[in-house]
Design a protein around this motif. Structure first.
Motif, mmCIF file in Angstrom:
data_model
loop_
_atom_site.group_PDB
_atom_site.id
_atom_site.type_symbol
_atom_site.label_atom_id
_atom_site.label_comp_id
_atom_site.label_asym_id
_atom_site.label_seq_id
_atom_site.Cartn_x
_atom_site.Cartn_y
_atom_site.Cartn_z
ATOM 1 N N TYR A 216 0.806 -1.216 0.000
ATOM 2 C CA TYR A 216 0.000 0.000 0.000
ATOM 3 C C TYR A 216 0.839 1.265 0.000
ATOM 4 O O TYR A 216 1.972 1.275 0.480
ATOM 5 N N TRP B 38 -3.265 0.536 -3.640
ATOM 6 C CA TRP B 38 -2.678 -0.792 -3.443
ATOM 7 C C TRP B 38 -2.050 -1.266 -4.739
ATOM 8 O O TRP B 38 -2.385 -0.798 -5.816
ATOM 9 N N TYR C 183 -8.358 3.585 -4.169
ATOM 10 C CA TYR C 183 -9.653 3.504 -3.497
ATOM 11 C C TYR C 183 -10.518 4.692 -3.922
ATOM 12 O O TYR C 183 -10.150 5.849 -3.693
ATOM 13 N N ASP D 255 -13.097 5.930 -2.681
ATOM 14 C CA ASP D 255 -13.605 6.759 -1.598
ATOM 15 C C ASP D 255 -12.523 7.718 -1.066
ATOM 16 O O ASP D 255 -12.797 8.556 -0.224
ATOM 17 N N LYS D 256 -11.286 7.577 -1.586
ATOM 18 C CA LYS D 256 -10.185 8.438 -1.126
ATOM 19 C C LYS D 256 -9.699 9.393 -2.212
ATOM 20 O O LYS D 256 -9.171 10.452 -1.906
#
Length: 119
Positions: free
Chosen positions: A75, A90, A109, A111-112
């Motif tokens: 990560y 990732w 991601y 959501d980030k």
């Protein structure tokens, strides 16, 4: 190690569109060489080649997870615009043989960061 199959299909295809990943107004990655990975019933994931990411904005973390189909994921956090987005990315540096296409690619991601197809 498990192999993709009818009970857990995984497909990897070249995305014909340009993919841009941003954190606020900062472009983290932009590529016309993204791979779209579709796995079972999960949402599709865009894998971006490392060479098309601004690696200067990324910081490796100690987080590691394991996928029985893909292998061990490492990560990265994103450090941009005075903020840190912990473990926002990732990557499978040495994926299992059935998934070698995603080696050298980064996934984000949603959501980030913002992931969009452009052009």
């Amino acid at each position: 190690m498990k192999l993709p199959g009818p009970d857990h299909p995984i497909t990897i295809t070249q995305n014909p569109r340009r993919v841009r990943v941003t954190a606020g107004d900062i472009v983290i990655a932009e590529t016309s060489k993204a791979l779209t990975l579709k796995e079972a019933r999960y949402p599709a994931v865009q894998y971006v080649p490392r060479e098309d990411a601004n690696m200067a904005l990324l910081e490796r973390t100690n987080r590691v997870t394991h996928c029985p189909y893909k292998g061990d994921a490492s990560y990265y956090s994103v450090k941009a615009d005075g903020k840190t987005l912990d473990n926002a990315i990732w990557t499978y540096e040495t994926p299992f043989p059935a998934m070698t296409e995603i080696s050298g690619h980064l996934a984000f991601y949603p959501d980030k960061v913002k992931i969009e197809e452009v052009g």
